[in-house]
Write a protein that holds these residues in place. Structure first.
Motif, PDB file in Angstrom:
ATOM      1  N   ASP A  70       0.926  -1.166   0.032  1.00  0.00           N
ATOM      2  CA  ASP A  70      -0.134  -0.181  -0.089  1.00  0.00           C
ATOM      3  C   ASP A  70       0.966   1.225  -0.033  1.00  0.00           C
ATOM      4  OD1 ASP A  70      -2.287  -1.491   0.007  1.00  0.00           O
ATOM      5  OD2 ASP A  70      -2.679  -1.296   2.078  1.00  0.00           O
ATOM      6  N   VAL A  71       1.748   1.132   0.802  1.00  0.00           N
ATOM      7  CA  VAL A  71       2.911   2.372   0.968  1.00  0.00           C
ATOM      8  C   VAL A  71       3.676   2.537  -0.497  1.00  0.00           C
ATOM      9  CG1 VAL A  71       5.046   3.423   1.845  1.00  0.00           C
ATOM     10  CG2 VAL A  71       3.303   2.268   3.283  1.00  0.00           C
ATOM     11  N   ALA A  72       3.886   1.443  -1.337  1.00  0.00           N
ATOM     12  CA  ALA A  72       4.563   1.456  -2.499  1.00  0.00           C
ATOM     13  C   ALA A  72       3.578   2.077  -3.596  1.00  0.00           C
ATOM     14  CB  ALA A  72       4.801  -0.033  -2.894  1.00  0.00           C
ATOM     15  N   ASP A  73       2.174   1.986  -3.406  1.00  0.00           N
ATOM     16  CA  ASP A  73       1.304   2.528  -4.167  1.00  0.00           C
ATOM     17  C   ASP A  73       1.230   4.062  -4.091  1.00  0.00           C
ATOM     18  OD1 ASP A  73       0.231   0.056  -5.142  1.00  0.00           O
ATOM     19  OD2 ASP A  73      -1.231  -0.076  -3.967  1.00  0.00           O
ATOM     20  N   GLN A  74       1.473   4.610  -2.791  1.00  0.00           N
ATOM     21  CA  GLN A  74       1.727   6.042  -2.345  1.00  0.00           C
ATOM     22  C   GLN A  74       2.962   6.387  -3.132  1.00  0.00           C
ATOM     23  OE1 GLN A  74      -1.027   7.659  -1.523  1.00  0.00           O
ATOM     24  NE2 GLN A  74      -1.977   5.753  -1.358  1.00  0.00           N
ATOM     25  N   ILE A  75       4.007   5.797  -3.035  1.00  0.00           N
ATOM     26  CA  ILE A  75       5.255   6.045  -3.498  1.00  0.00           C
ATOM     27  C   ILE A  75       5.302   6.164  -4.978  1.00  0.00           C
ATOM     28  CG2 ILE A  75       7.953   5.338  -3.563  1.00  0.00           C
ATOM     29  CD1 ILE A  75       7.006   6.323  -0.952  1.00  0.00           C
ATOM     30  N   GLY A  76       4.549   5.400  -5.631  1.00  0.00           N
ATOM     31  CA  GLY A  76       4.580   5.214  -7.003  1.00  0.00           C
ATOM     32  C   GLY A  76       3.838   6.598  -7.606  1.00  0.00           C
ATOM     33  N   ILE A  77       2.791   7.109  -6.943  1.00  0.00           N
ATOM     34  CA  ILE A  77       2.213   8.228  -7.007  1.00  0.00           C
ATOM     35  C   ILE A  77       3.187   9.356  -6.739  1.00  0.00           C
ATOM     36  CG2 ILE A  77       0.307   9.697  -6.572  1.00  0.00           C
ATOM     37  CD1 ILE A  77      -1.324   7.324  -5.846  1.00  0.00           C
ATOM     38  N   ALA A  78       3.789   9.352  -5.847  1.00  0.00           N
ATOM     39  CA  ALA A  78       4.751  10.515  -5.484  1.00  0.00           C
ATOM     40  C   ALA A  78       5.822  10.606  -6.559  1.00  0.00           C
ATOM     41  CB  ALA A  78       5.251  10.415  -4.146  1.00  0.00           C
TER      42      ALA A  78
END
Length: 563
Positions: A369-377
């Motif tokens: 889930d964090v990686a999804d946010q990092i992908g957006i960032a």
């Protein structure tokens, strides 16, 4: 009746008429494409043309019911009669429309028309429309139909479960079941009774499982016999997985919320990733964490926190995988790639000592889930960099544009007095560039500009500034260059500019360049505007005196006054 009369006249069968007493042309009857039969007063039929022989023979054998009754009605009423009769055959039944025309002495003329194809097409159209209506009425993610053999005979054109439609037609639903041997009773794909919202687990083309909500209805023939089933399914895998995960994910959701809130309000991109690495490590009880961004040649470190290990083997293991869990020396590494719209944008790696408990499912889910946010960032940062690059570079040459050059120049000039170093500003203008475009076209003109860029890059250092100010105007800023260095650079550039002659529009207007050089001397204060003006005047002096050369600008006025 008028229509019938017109038809007979057009076909040449009616040569004269008075009421319904007619005379017929024999040749026209013989050539008529549809069967014509004659009935005498006793009802006996005889063929009037070759097309009528089969129908006449079948009537004599009594396998065409309806003709005799129609003849009787015509004899009694004295009026034309119409009837549909079926003629059995090995290739299938044939359907005829009969027109019975009464004549004198209870005789009659029978005209038959084969309407089998028309009837079959009409029936097929009705069934097609009904099928379409049924599918529209129950339409959802995927529609299907099975036959008596239990195999798919029709599936939605887009396919399902990762399979194309043609990969499913002809196969049985059991081929796709997650556990075909464990199914008890009839599947909804073969049900003899309507089924609504039955859940079935099936396997996708990649081997993963999907939960399908299936509704179906049996297909029955006219006698009520089973011909197959028709229905739809909806993939509810995500919903089922969410429902299952919600019961176990309260803590995970709380931790994710903490991570997201921690980085949400950070504006500076580099700070965003650093804080994300810290927050993720703390939330997962990790000793440290790293965030990487994807580049053409691999992963590039962007941020780190705490005690970390060598991520090289971990990143290598991520090739072709989304999640890896490895032991690297005395550390445990858990890594997940970050994506944006299915494209890999980077990765996040967290570390924990090997002598503590390893990573569990919730750790993996949270990191995903964090990686999804990092992908957006990462995508936001990349967009920021692209926009910044576009706003600061010339689209053709990739050099600084006018705005970026002068922004940077302002900072460099402001630093000169503090550093006590010299510097040189060089204005460059191409000579006779318009003739290149006029003679050879703008594509050749662009090639000439790229050649100028290459010359300037060969005669500058990485710390120097090169810009295309617009059109055929360029500028150089040589950090730390005194008058001697600036003159040498200009001579080298003028010599190298001989390569530009190949782009010239004509011999009388060779493509060369003119340069004006303004050298800033330490201890002699000068504004940026004054420096620019001196370089500009020197360059135009060269243009005025013959081009293809360079000129040192006059010293700043303050220096002249001091002398």
């Amino acid at each position: 009746m008028n229509r019938l009369k017109a038809l007979l006249q057009k076909a040449g069968l009616l040569s004269g008429a008075r009421g319904w007493s007619v005379t017929f042309a024999g040749s026209a009857i013989a050539a008529f494409p549809h069967p014509i039969l004659l009935a005498d007063g006793s009802g006996r039929l005889s063929p009037a043309n070759a097309a009528a022989r089969t129908l006449c023979l079948a009537a004599e054998k009594g396998v065409v019911p309806g003709i005799a009754a129609c003849l009787s009605r015509a004899a009694v009423s004295g009026e034309a009669q119409f009837e549909r009769v079926t003629l059995p055959g090995e290739a299938g039944a044939m359907l005829y429309e009969l027109i019975v025309l009464p004549m004198l002495d209870h005789a009659a003329l029978v005209i038959a028309k084969d309407v089998t194809l028309e009837s079959n097409l009409r029936t097929a159209l009705v069934e097609s429309r009904q099928r379409y209506k049924d599918l529209v009425d129950i339409s959802t993610d995927f529609a299907w139909e099975t036959g008596e053999n239990g195999a798919f005979g029709f599936v939605s054109p887009r396919g399902a479960l990762g399979f194309a439609a043609n990969e499913m037609v002809g196969r049985k639903p059991e081929d796709f079941l997650a556990e075909p041997d464990g199914v008890e009773g009839d599947l909804p794909f073969h049900g003899r009774h309507p089924v609504e919202n039955a859940e079935v687990w099936m396997r996708r083309s990649d081997g993963s499982l999907s939960c399908l909500r299936v509704s179906s209805s049996p297909l029955l023939d006219a006698e009520g016999g089973y011909r197959g089933s028709r229905g739809i399914w909806q993939d509810v895998t995500a919903a089922r997985e969410r429902e299952t995960a919600l019961a176990k994910a309260n803590n995970r959701e709380r931790l994710l919320t903490y991570v997201v809130r921690t980085i949400r309000d950070v504006v500076e991109p580099n700070d965003m990733l650093r804080i994300a690495a810290e927050a993720t490590s703390l939330a997962l009880g990790a000793a440290g964490g790293q965030i990487f961004r994807r580049r053409d040649d691999g992963f590039e470190p962007s941020a780190s926190f705490g005690d970390i290990g060598g991520a090289g083997p971990v990143l290598d293991a991520l090739a072709g995988r989304d999640v890896v869990d490895l032991v690297i020396g005395e550390r445990l590494a858990l890594a997940v790639v970050s994506r944006y719209r299915q494209q890999v944008t980077g990765a996040i790696v967290i570390w924990r000592p090997a002598d503590v408990v390893g990573w569990d499912k919730n750790d993996r889910l949270l990191l995903e889930d964090v990686a999804d946010q990092i992908g957006i960032a990462n995508e936001q940062i990349a967009n920021h960099e692209r926009i910044l690059a576009l706003s600061r570079t010339d689209a053709l040459t990739g050099l600084f544009n006018r705005r970026a050059f002068f922004d940077e120049l302002s900072r460099r000039v402001a630093r000169l007095e503090r550093d006590g170093k010299p510097a040189a500003l060089i204005y460059i203008d191409l000579d006779n560039f318009k003739a290149v475009n006029d003679r050879h076209g703008h594509k050749r003109g662009d090639e000439a500009l790229m050649a100028v860029r290459d010359i300037l890059m060969r005669h500058t250092r990485s710390i120097d500034l090169i810009a295309r100010l617009g059109g055929d105007e360029f500028a150089l800023w040589l950090d730390g260059a005194d008058e001697e260095i600036a003159v040498k650079r200009c001579r080298d550039i003028v010599a190298a500019a001989q390569d530009l002659l190949m782009f010239s529009g004509n011999e009388d207007a060779p493509l060369t360049l003119s340069m004006g050089v303004a050298v800033h001397r330490p201890g002699r204060p000068e504004t940026l505007d004054d420096l620019l003006q001196r370089a500009d005047e020197a360059m135009y002096g060269v243009k005025h005196d013959g081009k293809c050369d360079f000129r040192l600008a006059r010293p700043p006025s303050s220096a002249e006054d001091a002398s």
